[in-house]
Design an enzyme around this catalytic site. Sequence first.
Site, short mmCIF file in Angstrom:
data_model
loop_
_atom_site.label_atom_id
_atom_site.label_comp_id
_atom_site.label_asym_id
_atom_site.label_seq_id
_atom_site.Cartn_x
_atom_site.Cartn_y
_atom_site.Cartn_z
N THR A 39 0.81 -1.22 0.00
CA THR A 39 0.00 0.00 0.00
C THR A 39 0.84 1.27 0.00
O THR A 39 0.44 2.28 -0.56
CB THR A 39 -0.94 0.03 1.22
OG1 THR A 39 -0.16 -0.05 2.43
CG2 THR A 39 -1.93 -1.13 1.18
N HIS A 40 1.99 1.23 0.64
CA HIS A 40 2.89 2.39 0.70
C HIS A 40 4.29 1.94 0.31
O HIS A 40 4.74 0.87 0.73
CB HIS A 40 2.94 3.00 2.11
CG HIS A 40 1.64 3.57 2.56
ND1 HIS A 40 0.51 2.81 2.79
CD2 HIS A 40 1.27 4.85 2.85
CE1 HIS A 40 -0.49 3.59 3.19
NE2 HIS A 40 -0.05 4.82 3.24
N ASN A 41 4.97 2.77 -0.46
CA ASN A 41 6.32 2.43 -0.91
C ASN A 41 7.11 3.72 -1.10
O ASN A 41 6.73 4.56 -1.92
CB ASN A 41 6.24 1.63 -2.22
CG ASN A 41 7.58 1.06 -2.64
OD1 ASN A 41 8.55 1.08 -1.88
ND2 ASN A 41 7.63 0.55 -3.86
#
Length: 338
Positions: free
Chosen positions: A97-99
């Site tokens: 979801t987050h990178n």
Amino acid sequence: MTTTELTDLDRRMLDRIQASFPVASRPFVTLAKDLGVSEAEALACVRGLKASGVIRRIGAIFDSHRLGYRSTLCAIAVPEERIEEVAALISEYPNVTHNYEREDRYNVWFTLIAHTAARIQAILDEIAETTGIDDILDLPATRLFKIKVDFDFTGERDARSEAPVATRPAETEAVVLSREEKALARLLQGDLHITERPFLDLAKTLLECGYDVDENWVLERTREWVDTRVIRRFGAAIRHHRTGFSANAMGVWHAPEERVEEVGAIMASFKEVSHCYQRPSAPTWPANLYTMIHGRTREECVEVARRIREATGLEEPRLLYSVREFKKTSMKYFAEGE
């Protein structure tokens, strides 16, 4: 990224809806009363903030563990010349979801969410095999002290407030949802329509999909999930860089185990800290406490870290600043076929 000029109403609106958007038949009537404007003015304000890109979306942030999922924070040490290649590969996973790229030897940090710890490990094994890099940290939260993205847009809040009660994600009890409830969850994790009766819109969509529900059912279920913390936050996700909060640093700390609970509560009390977790340490990574610090400049983040050090007596942390955002999205729980 260009900073958006905000009016006084914009700031008060963002301050109001980032943590809690009204779960009501006519939510903009509630907002209008709270802010001393008309319903039409409240609607126009939020539509303007969406159009300018300040508001990313309005909807639910679910507690993964309450829905029966598992989550973890991961980091991988990537040679500088391969950062974009490896980050792109990681971002392809719908479970990510987050990178972000951060300033450290472990320079690509990402969150993973899946039904089981085994699936998370399988994804990490795939990433290691595909990239040829096995220097990966797997850091699931063992204790959660704070998760509250709540920027001070008006400058009227106290520097510190009472920290929420800490929880242990592994001890969280998952809820069992019906077919209709899973369908509602899929809609709530999307972007709410900016209309006079957005929850009626959700009910109509569900009805069109063959679910025999109405607006009252949608409101009741959503309120129940907010009250029981199945929904961690129902509000506006904000592109903070557009509002002037252009610096954010992940503070990486080490505290003696016997002081973790005390220190975590202190860290969580700072308004500039949106996230505070205890995570396991590793042979190559001795840290066990993490704070996400937000500020308008890097200097502000450094000053917040200094105040935290002063309040806790801990040694100076490593401040890992975000360099690039490769991916930021919400998890798609209960995707079709699950």
